[in-house]
Design an enzyme around this catalytic site. Structure first.
Site, mmCIF file in Angstrom:
data_model
loop_
_atom_site.group_PDB
_atom_site.id
_atom_site.type_symbol
_atom_site.label_atom_id
_atom_site.label_comp_id
_atom_site.label_asym_id
_atom_site.label_seq_id
_atom_site.Cartn_x
_atom_site.Cartn_y
_atom_site.Cartn_z
ATOM 1 N N SER A 173 45.292 -58.813 -11.714
ATOM 2 C CA SER A 173 46.020 -58.673 -12.970
ATOM 3 C C SER A 173 45.050 -58.184 -14.037
ATOM 4 C CB SER A 173 46.587 -60.034 -13.397
ATOM 5 O OG SER A 173 46.969 -60.005 -14.761
ATOM 6 N N SER A 174 45.556 -57.357 -14.938
ATOM 7 C CA SER A 174 44.708 -56.911 -16.049
ATOM 8 C C SER A 174 44.242 -58.116 -16.854
ATOM 9 C CB SER A 174 45.480 -55.949 -16.949
ATOM 10 O OG SER A 174 46.000 -54.880 -16.181
ATOM 11 N N ARG A 175 45.055 -59.169 -16.892
ATOM 12 C CA ARG A 175 44.699 -60.356 -17.679
ATOM 13 C C ARG A 175 43.592 -61.176 -17.028
ATOM 14 N NH1 ARG A 175 50.453 -60.103 -19.199
ATOM 15 N NH2 ARG A 175 50.505 -59.817 -21.456
ATOM 16 N N LYS A 220 54.296 -58.685 -7.844
ATOM 17 C CA LYS A 220 53.582 -59.664 -8.659
ATOM 18 C C LYS A 220 54.481 -60.119 -9.802
ATOM 19 C CE LYS A 220 50.264 -59.800 -11.585
ATOM 20 N NZ LYS A 220 50.512 -60.364 -12.919
ATOM 21 N N MET A 254 50.595 -50.667 -17.897
ATOM 22 C CA MET A 254 50.036 -50.868 -19.244
ATOM 23 C C MET A 254 48.529 -50.604 -19.226
ATOM 24 S SD MET A 254 52.242 -53.787 -21.091
ATOM 25 C CE MET A 254 51.397 -55.199 -20.429
ATOM 26 N N HIS A 269 47.592 -51.712 -9.263
ATOM 27 C CA HIS A 269 48.184 -50.464 -9.755
ATOM 28 C C HIS A 269 47.960 -49.329 -8.759
ATOM 29 C CE1 HIS A 269 47.145 -52.527 -13.731
ATOM 30 N NE2 HIS A 269 48.455 -52.419 -13.777
ATOM 31 N N HIS A 314 43.777 -51.665 -11.934
ATOM 32 C CA HIS A 314 43.081 -52.355 -10.849
ATOM 33 C C HIS A 314 43.733 -51.947 -9.534
ATOM 34 C CE1 HIS A 314 46.582 -54.931 -10.954
ATOM 35 N NE2 HIS A 314 46.341 -55.243 -12.220
ATOM 36 N N ALA A 347 44.405 -50.663 -18.004
ATOM 37 C CA ALA A 347 43.403 -51.608 -17.474
ATOM 38 C C ALA A 347 43.598 -51.690 -15.955
ATOM 39 C CB ALA A 347 43.492 -52.971 -18.139
ATOM 40 N N GLY A 388 55.435 -53.648 -8.822
ATOM 41 C CA GLY A 388 54.775 -54.648 -7.997
ATOM 42 C C GLY A 388 55.586 -55.933 -7.919
HETATM 43 P P1 AMP Z 1 51.144 -53.909 -15.729
HETATM 44 O O1 AMP Z 1 50.154 -52.840 -16.039
HETATM 45 O O2 AMP Z 1 50.554 -55.269 -15.648
HETATM 46 O O3 AMP Z 1 52.372 -53.829 -16.604
HETATM 47 O O4 AMP Z 1 51.658 -53.629 -14.263
HETATM 48 C C1 AMP Z 1 52.157 -52.345 -13.899
HETATM 49 C C2 AMP Z 1 52.779 -52.443 -12.530
HETATM 50 O O5 AMP Z 1 51.781 -52.864 -11.586
HETATM 51 C C3 AMP Z 1 53.905 -53.477 -12.448
HETATM 52 O O6 AMP Z 1 54.936 -52.959 -11.623
HETATM 53 C C4 AMP Z 1 53.230 -54.657 -11.823
HETATM 54 O O7 AMP Z 1 54.110 -55.494 -11.103
HETATM 55 C C5 AMP Z 1 52.269 -53.966 -10.868
HETATM 56 N N1 AMP Z 1 51.183 -54.870 -10.514
HETATM 57 C C6 AMP Z 1 50.384 -55.567 -11.347
HETATM 58 N N2 AMP Z 1 49.514 -56.336 -10.652
HETATM 59 C C7 AMP Z 1 49.790 -56.126 -9.335
HETATM 60 C C8 AMP Z 1 49.249 -56.638 -8.115
HETATM 61 N N3 AMP Z 1 48.250 -57.521 -8.104
HETATM 62 N N4 AMP Z 1 49.769 -56.196 -6.956
HETATM 63 C C9 AMP Z 1 50.793 -55.310 -6.957
HETATM 64 N N5 AMP Z 1 51.336 -54.786 -8.068
HETATM 65 C C10 AMP Z 1 50.853 -55.188 -9.246
#
Ligand code: AMP
Length: 281
Positions: A176-178, A140, A21, A28, A25, A23, A138
């Site tokens: 986390s993006s949050r 996470k 999504m 990702h 880090h 943002a 991830g």
């Molecule tokens: P998101 O952008 O938050 O939807 O996350 C996109 C992908 O990145 C998802 O598969 C998450 O599980 C993974 N992800 C987010 N944060 C982490 C993290 N700290 N370590 C590993 N993978 C992550």
């Protein structure tokens, strides 16, 4: 994107896919590196999926940093960025939804009704568009990864789901993006989630196997942090996501808590190998 995907398959390539999504880090980017180690080309997507946010959640204020994300992906050597508009993904008259029964109702699913229906629907759509050989997620978001694996199996999808380790900040807080929402004080306080899971890891290494005692100890650690408002702590079987009373096989210690307006999740993976338990943060 579908044309590119068809061409890549026709050329005999094995595309890898990292849905996000934005943002972006290090979490990702670790998925990007995992994809690059096994796949070519590597496709990343950025789509803040409206259907996985509940009313009153942070869809409007979710960080959108497309230009700097694009640069990060380019620097990392990603081959394609797929960043569709909501109106393309959900045109007028859209009516088809994916749910995985049972596993969706617990933990995050209970706290966020409809969340996984949105996640699974958009992930199925993205997998159909990108047609990757492997898609990288991830740990996470452990429940999300488990549900996506179930969907992939149940619907005979062609993509293999690869689950990658959690990337953490120096104090242990899962990236986390949050985390961008947290004030400096909340950020410091949020490391309590890591400390609670780390205490569980230590207790397991000392021989503790009782799930009630392990979860009670985590609850106690988090209760002592005044800025943390605990949502749940559970020790569950990694396959069924049902609570266990004693460690056995592969389990997850899962927790969610609020720091101010920001809700964070984290987990500890506990694996039994040759009668020994190994816990991974
Ligand atoms: P998101 O952008 O938050 O939807 O996350 C996109 C992908 O990145 C998802 O598969 C998450 O599980 C993974 N992800 C987010 N944060 C982490 C993290 N700290 N370590 C590993 N993978 C992550």
């Amino acid at each position: 994107m579908k044309q590119l995907a068809r061409q890549a398959r026709a050329d005999g390539l094995s595309p890898g896919f990292v849905p996000t999504m934005g943002a972006l880090h290090e979490g990702h980017l670790s998925l990007v590196r995992a994809a690059q180690a096994e796949c070519r080309p590597v496709v990343a997507s950025i789509f803040v999926n409206p259907s996985q946010f509940g009313p009153g959640e942070d869809f409007q204020k979710y960080p959108r940093t497309l230009e700097s994300d694009r640069k990060k992906l380019e620097d990392a050597g990603v081959d394609y960025l797929f960043a569709p508009e909501a109106a393309e993904m959900y045109p007028p008259g859209f009516r088809t939804w994916v749910t995985v029964e049972g596993l969706s109702d617990r933990l995050e699913g209970r706290a966020r009704p409809g969340h996984f229906r949105g996640v699974l629907t958009v992930v199925l759509k993205l997998l159909e568009i990108v047609q990757p050989q492997k898609a990288f997620f991830g740990r996470k978001d452990a429940q999300q990864a488990r549900l996506i694996q179930q969907m992939t199996r149940d619907l005979h999808l062609d993509s293999e789901i690869v689950v990658c380790p959690i990337v953490r900040e120096l104090d242990g807080l899962a990236q986390s993006s949050r985390n961008k929402y947290l004030s400096p004080g909340e950020h410091r306080a949020a490391a309590v989630l890591y400390r609670a899971l780390d205490a569980t890891r230590t207790a397991i290494a000392r021989g503790e196997r009782d799930a009630l005692r392990l979860t009670a100890a985590m609850r106690e650690i988090i209760r002592k942090e005044p800025m943390a408002e605990l949502d749940y702590v559970e020790l569950v079987d990694a396959a069924t996501l049902e609570p266990v009373t004693r460690l056995r096989g592969t389990c997850l210690a899962m927790l969610a808590a609020r720091f101010g307006a920001t809700r964070l999740i984290d987990n500890l993976l506990i694996e039994e190998r040759a009668g020994e338990f190994h816990a991974t943060l």
